[in-house]
Structures are given as C-alpha cells and as structure tokens.
Design an enzyme around this catalytic site. Sequence first.
Site, PDB file in Angstrom:
ATOM      1  N   ILE A  11       0.878  -1.189   0.000  1.00  0.00           N
ATOM      2  CA  ILE A  11       0.000   0.000   0.000  1.00  0.00           C
ATOM      3  C   ILE A  11       0.905   1.226   0.000  1.00  0.00           C
ATOM      4  CG2 ILE A  11      -1.888   1.157   1.220  1.00  0.00           C
ATOM      5  CD1 ILE A  11      -2.340  -1.645   2.612  1.00  0.00           C
TER       6      ILE A  11
ATOM      7  N   PRO B 145       1.937   5.556  -0.643  1.00  0.00           N
ATOM      8  CA  PRO B 145       1.420   6.895  -0.313  1.00  0.00           C
ATOM      9  C   PRO B 145       1.340   7.832  -1.517  1.00  0.00           C
ATOM     10  CG  PRO B 145       3.746   6.790   0.207  1.00  0.00           C
ATOM     11  CD  PRO B 145       3.377   5.449  -0.367  1.00  0.00           C
ATOM     12  N   THR B 146       0.544   8.854  -1.359  1.00  0.00           N
ATOM     13  CA  THR B 146       0.383   9.855  -2.420  1.00  0.00           C
ATOM     14  C   THR B 146       1.624  10.741  -2.536  1.00  0.00           C
ATOM     15  OG1 THR B 146      -1.110  11.535  -3.248  1.00  0.00           O
ATOM     16  CG2 THR B 146      -0.758  11.565  -0.919  1.00  0.00           C
ATOM     17  N   THR B 147       2.412  10.785  -1.455  1.00  0.00           N
ATOM     18  CA  THR B 147       3.576  11.674  -1.432  1.00  0.00           C
ATOM     19  C   THR B 147       4.741  11.137  -2.260  1.00  0.00           C
ATOM     20  OG1 THR B 147       4.073  10.608   0.675  1.00  0.00           O
ATOM     21  CG2 THR B 147       3.043  12.770   0.779  1.00  0.00           C
ATOM     22  N   ASN B 148       4.792   9.826  -2.473  1.00  0.00           N
ATOM     23  CA  ASN B 148       5.850   9.193  -3.292  1.00  0.00           C
ATOM     24  C   ASN B 148       5.203   8.209  -4.260  1.00  0.00           C
ATOM     25  OD1 ASN B 148       7.935  10.426  -1.763  1.00  0.00           O
ATOM     26  ND2 ASN B 148       7.922   8.754  -0.290  1.00  0.00           N
TER      27      ASN B 148
ATOM     28  N   GLY C 125       0.360   6.900   6.648  1.00  0.00           N
ATOM     29  CA  GLY C 125       0.096   7.453   7.976  1.00  0.00           C
ATOM     30  C   GLY C 125      -0.327   6.383   8.978  1.00  0.00           C
TER      31      GLY C 125
ATOM     32  N   GLY D 286       5.410   4.139   9.004  1.00  0.00           N
ATOM     33  CA  GLY D 286       4.435   5.168   9.360  1.00  0.00           C
ATOM     34  C   GLY D 286       4.950   6.590   9.323  1.00  0.00           C
TER      35      GLY D 286
ATOM     36  N   CYS E  77       8.864  11.795   4.488  1.00  0.00           N
ATOM     37  CA  CYS E  77       8.593  11.554   5.904  1.00  0.00           C
ATOM     38  C   CYS E  77       9.825  11.845   6.758  1.00  0.00           C
ATOM     39  CB  CYS E  77       8.142  10.112   6.104  1.00  0.00           C
ATOM     40  SG  CYS E  77       9.273   8.914   5.366  1.00  0.00           S
TER      41      CYS E  77
ATOM     42  N   GLU F   8       2.204  19.233  14.709  1.00  0.00           N
ATOM     43  CA  GLU F   8       1.620  18.498  13.574  1.00  0.00           C
ATOM     44  C   GLU F   8       2.672  18.197  12.507  1.00  0.00           C
ATOM     45  OE1 GLU F   8      -1.503  17.479  13.540  1.00  0.00           O
ATOM     46  OE2 GLU F   8      -1.947  18.508  15.424  1.00  0.00           O
TER      47      GLU F   8
HETATM   48  P1  NAD Z   1      -2.124   8.042   3.928  1.00  0.00           P
HETATM   49  O1  NAD Z   1      -1.966   7.305   5.201  1.00  0.00           O
HETATM   50  O2  NAD Z   1      -3.277   8.932   3.754  1.00  0.00           O
HETATM   51  O3  NAD Z   1      -2.220   6.973   2.717  1.00  0.00           O
HETATM   52  C1  NAD Z   1      -1.230   5.980   2.505  1.00  0.00           C
HETATM   53  C2  NAD Z   1      -1.882   4.781   1.821  1.00  0.00           C
HETATM   54  O4  NAD Z   1      -2.720   4.112   2.757  1.00  0.00           O
HETATM   55  C3  NAD Z   1      -2.780   5.145   0.650  1.00  0.00           C
HETATM   56  O5  NAD Z   1      -2.655   4.175  -0.359  1.00  0.00           O
HETATM   57  C4  NAD Z   1      -4.164   5.144   1.259  1.00  0.00           C
HETATM   58  O6  NAD Z   1      -5.148   4.894   0.281  1.00  0.00           O
HETATM   59  C5  NAD Z   1      -4.053   4.013   2.261  1.00  0.00           C
HETATM   60  N1  NAD Z   1      -4.900   4.108   3.450  1.00  0.00           N
HETATM   61  C6  NAD Z   1      -5.070   5.190   4.252  1.00  0.00           C
HETATM   62  N2  NAD Z   1      -5.852   4.883   5.304  1.00  0.00           N
HETATM   63  C7  NAD Z   1      -6.176   3.562   5.174  1.00  0.00           C
HETATM   64  C8  NAD Z   1      -6.960   2.631   5.922  1.00  0.00           C
HETATM   65  N3  NAD Z   1      -7.581   3.005   7.037  1.00  0.00           N
HETATM   66  N4  NAD Z   1      -7.047   1.355   5.486  1.00  0.00           N
HETATM   67  C9  NAD Z   1      -6.410   0.968   4.367  1.00  0.00           C
HETATM   68  N5  NAD Z   1      -5.664   1.799   3.596  1.00  0.00           N
HETATM   69  C10 NAD Z   1      -5.551   3.072   3.986  1.00  0.00           C
HETATM   70  O7  NAD Z   1      -0.753   8.806   3.684  1.00  0.00           O
HETATM   71  P2  NAD Z   1      -0.319   9.776   2.494  1.00  0.00           P
HETATM   72  O8  NAD Z   1      -0.919  11.117   2.691  1.00  0.00           O
HETATM   73  O9  NAD Z   1      -0.516   9.085   1.208  1.00  0.00           O
HETATM   74  O10 NAD Z   1       1.260   9.829   2.788  1.00  0.00           O
HETATM   75  C11 NAD Z   1       1.793  10.648   3.781  1.00  0.00           C
HETATM   76  C12 NAD Z   1       2.019   9.910   5.084  1.00  0.00           C
HETATM   77  O11 NAD Z   1       2.829   8.765   4.868  1.00  0.00           O
HETATM   78  C13 NAD Z   1       2.792  10.780   6.084  1.00  0.00           C
HETATM   79  O12 NAD Z   1       2.310  10.555   7.376  1.00  0.00           O
HETATM   80  C14 NAD Z   1       4.231  10.297   5.932  1.00  0.00           C
HETATM   81  O13 NAD Z   1       5.033  10.517   7.050  1.00  0.00           O
HETATM   82  C15 NAD Z   1       3.997   8.830   5.703  1.00  0.00           C
HETATM   83  N6  NAD Z   1       5.111   8.210   4.969  1.00  0.00           N
HETATM   84  C16 NAD Z   1       5.906   7.343   5.645  1.00  0.00           C
HETATM   85  C17 NAD Z   1       6.968   6.749   4.976  1.00  0.00           C
HETATM   86  C18 NAD Z   1       7.890   5.803   5.688  1.00  0.00           C
HETATM   87  O14 NAD Z   1       8.739   5.218   5.019  1.00  0.00           O
HETATM   88  N7  NAD Z   1       7.787   5.629   6.993  1.00  0.00           N
HETATM   89  C19 NAD Z   1       7.221   7.047   3.626  1.00  0.00           C
HETATM   90  C20 NAD Z   1       6.363   7.938   2.975  1.00  0.00           C
HETATM   91  C21 NAD Z   1       5.299   8.507   3.657  1.00  0.00           C
END
Ligand code: NAD
Length: 479
Positions: A135, A137-140, A220, A238, A271, A373
């Site tokens: 799964i 993220p939208t950021t990468n 997240g 996360g 992140c 935040e």
């Molecule tokens: P996000 O949590 O909104 O979404 C990430 C993915 O999870 C998406 O594909 C989304 O559709 C899915 N998702 C979200 N909630 C869900 C749920 N309840 N059940 C199932 N799937 C779900 O995050 P984002 O805005 O896309 O990315 C930014 C976040 O990701 C920031 O908090 C950042 O710190 C974190 N991040 C962490 C890493 C890492 O390596 N630790 C890397 C990149 C981003």
Amino acid sequence: MTIDQNLIAKIAAEVMARVQARQPETASGGAGIFQTVDEAVAAARAAQKQLKKLSIEKREELIKAMRQAACDNAELLAEMGVSESGMGRVSDKVIKNRLAATKTPGTEDLKSEAWSGDRGLTLIEMGPYGVIGSITPTTNPSETVICNGIGMIAAGNAVVFSPHPTAKNTSLVTIKLLNEAIIKAGGPPNLLTAVAEPSLAATNAMMQHPDINMLVATGGPAVVKAVMSCGKKAIGAGAGNPPAVVDETADIEKAAKDIIDGCSFDNNLPCIAEKEVIVVGSVADKLMAYMQRYGAYLISGPDVDRLANVILTEKAELAAAGCTEKPKKSYAVNKNYVGKDARYILSQIGIQVPDSIRAVICETPADHPFVVEELMMPVLPVVQVKDIDAAIELAVKVEHGNRHTAIMHSKNVDNLTKLAKAIETTIFVKNAPSYAGIGVGGEGFTTFTIAGPTGEGLTSPRSFTRQRRCVLVDALSIV
Ligand code: NAD
C-alpha cells in the site's frame, strides 16, 4: 500551482498506449492492471510461480531492466506525480525516482547462513513470502512503486500494489513501465499488479485476500494500524515528525543551509524531512539569519497567525468524556497546502516572493501546532530553548514516539550521543540534510519504506523474505 488534469490524462494515455503497443497478448497485456482485486492477485500469483523457476542471475537481469526503465522515465513520472497530486517539485521528484532506481538494493542483499560440524550441515536461506500486498502513499507515488517493486522482486516475490487514489495514474503508469521492462528482459508478465480504480474498498479486499501472504504499508497511522490488525505478517512504515536540533557547537552556517535544503526538498513531502527546528538560544538569531541567506523567508507576529489560519483547520473536541470544561482546541493540516511551493503558500497571506524562496520560517513556542503536527509543507517552525538538555527533552516530545527520524547539528560528540540515545529513531542524521539518511549525499542504500513501528528499519529485499532452515545430518561437513 494549478493541477492540469488534461496534462495528466494526456501523459497517462500516451504512456499506456506506448506500453500496450509492445505487450504480448495476455489478460492485461502483461502490464499488470486489472479490473478486480481477485484478477490482480491471481495474475501476481501466477507470475510469482514463474519467477520461482528463474535463476537468481536471471532475477538480477529483470531488476537491471526495471532500474533502466525507471531512470529512462524519471522525468515523465516526476511530472506526472506533481501534476496529478498537486504536490512536490518536479526536479526533486526526478532525483527521488533515480535514487529509488539506482540505490535500492537487489539480490546481493540476500544472505545465507550456515553451520557445519560433527553432525553435518545446516543452512538458513532467505526465501520469498509469495505475493505481497504493498500500500503506497500519495507523497511518493512512483518512488515507492519503483523501490518496493525492485526490493520485493529481488526477494523472489510478486506484488499487488494499492496506490493512493489521488495519485493513481502516476502509480499505475509506473507499474506498467516496470512490467514492460521485465517482459522485455525475458521475465513473466504481471509481476507487479494493481486494480485500475484504486480505492479504500479495493485496499481492504486486497488486505483480506487469502492469496496475499504479506502486507507492507507506507503511509500514515491509519494504514499502519490497518495492516497490523490484519492477522498477516505486516510491515508498517508510518508517519514521522523529524526534529532538527542545533546546539552552540555546530557550524551554524552549514547547519542553516543543510536544514533549508532538507526541509524544502520535494516541498517537505518526505517523511524524513526536517519538520521543526529546536535551537539553543545563544545561536538562534545567527541560525535564522543564515537560513534566510539560504532560501528561507522569515515571518513573525500576525503573519504567523494568518498563516496558521490558512494551513491548519481547527477542530473542537471535548477534552475528555464527562469533562465539563470548555472544549479543547486541536488542529489538522489543511491538505490543500501539503507539498505546495513556499511562494504559493506565502501568496495566500498576501506576501509575494521570488521562486528562490524555498521555505517559510517563523519562531514559535514549543507547543505551537506547526511544531506538533506533521505539516508536510515547506513551513518550518523554530523553537528556542535554553540548553542542550532542554533541546533533547523537547525533540523527544515532539517526535511523538514515532521513532522515525531525527537530525542534529553539533560538534559535541556527547550531545550527539545523548540525543541519539534518548530519541531512539530509526534514522539519526548528524551534520547533514535529512536526505543523507536515505543515501543522498550520505553512505548506504536507499529505501522509501522506513519501518519504525514494526522494526525492520530501512527496508531492503531481505525485509521481504522468510527464513528457512535446511538440515543435512552426518554429511557434507568436509573437515
Ligand atoms: P495516507 O496514510 O493517507 O495513505 C497511505 C496509503 O494508505 C494510501 O494508499 C491510502 O489509500 C491508504 N490508506 C489510508 N488509510 C487507510 C486505511 N484506514 N485502510 C487501508 N488503507 C488506507 O498517507 P499519504 O498522505 O498518502 O502519505 C503521507 C504519510 O505517509 C505521512 O504521514 C508520511 O510521514 C507517511 N510516509 C511514511 C513513509 C515511511 O517510510 N515511513 C514514507 C512515505 C510517507
């Protein structure tokens, strides 16, 4: 920045047509995009069976082809990512795509162990899980697909991706391009799959699917919790809120430049990027003066409140059940400003600056929402503290126990050690921009999935394997 939907659609159509024209005849053209989760999982399962029959040498050839395809399309995917999601900077996303393509480890990361002796030979090998649900993220949106794709295939798996819906075209085109490269290099079709219309429902169906052997979530707290509650082996990467601590022994000019470079990289989306600065008071003015020299714009007084009104949304919550006191204020980040340029953000409060301004800085108290935040935009609060002990205490507090990333600028080894021990982050960068922690201008491999909550740390192919022991008794020991 305006989001040009026509441009996204045009680029996506062009790439998909280019990819499809070269596909052999298979259900999805081998390019990995399916209508249903069941189809995506079944195709990945069939692909993984074929991958298992190939040698490690052949696997490495497929990975080489994936690396090349990702490099060749680094600019295209960067433009798509920014255009579609409305976040980040194209030039920085090009660097990130190339980084994922070239510095994600391959099969060399897999190590075997052996014990030999009177009773024979025992071998431990790193075997694949099978089909992994990833799964992203939208950021990468392209970077994570490239990085996870290479790492998971290097470990012998196939992958079903669940991309974030707001950047789906970028992720789906990345999947198609990588599959095309694999097929051209003689590998099986559909080693990477996804559904054409990613959604929360599709992600949930994928997570529950009996043929998904392992889950990897990059995002997240909600998605990390979701995969960890699934009853399957899960890796959770996360959120972070990385503090950058500066003490009085630091090279202040270099610290200022490094912090601005790190926090403005891809408009603060990573992140690992610096999210707040904690500085010992005696060097605070000097640090902020140098930050302005290296691309920061300082705001103060009512401008800080005006900015807060724009980039935060206020939530009123009852402090606790049964509490009769006034509702406690809490804040959420206004997603419309995540990953936007500093120039655009400042324009929203009536301040016009040139594009050379990469970040907004402001002095705030320690409990300001900008500090607390995870903003993910180039707005960097600076908090003054009286000494290094106060800096460490605050850094630990605002990192929120994510144990993700921290940065420190200091020449005092005792101070560096004290913070590193106290904060227990997966990544601790000393005297460099945060991105040195993932191999940009620093030693070591890269990853876009940093697993603090589940403890794998910076994931690499070995994170996506299961250990298997093979025992031969009373033979094959040759001494
Ligand atoms: P996000 O949590 O909104 O979404 C990430 C993915 O999870 C998406 O594909 C989304 O559709 C899915 N998702 C979200 N909630 C869900 C749920 N309840 N059940 C199932 N799937 C779900 O995050 P984002 O805005 O896309 O990315 C930014 C976040 O990701 C920031 O908090 C950042 O710190 C974190 N991040 C962490 C890493 C890492 O390596 N630790 C890397 C990149 C981003």
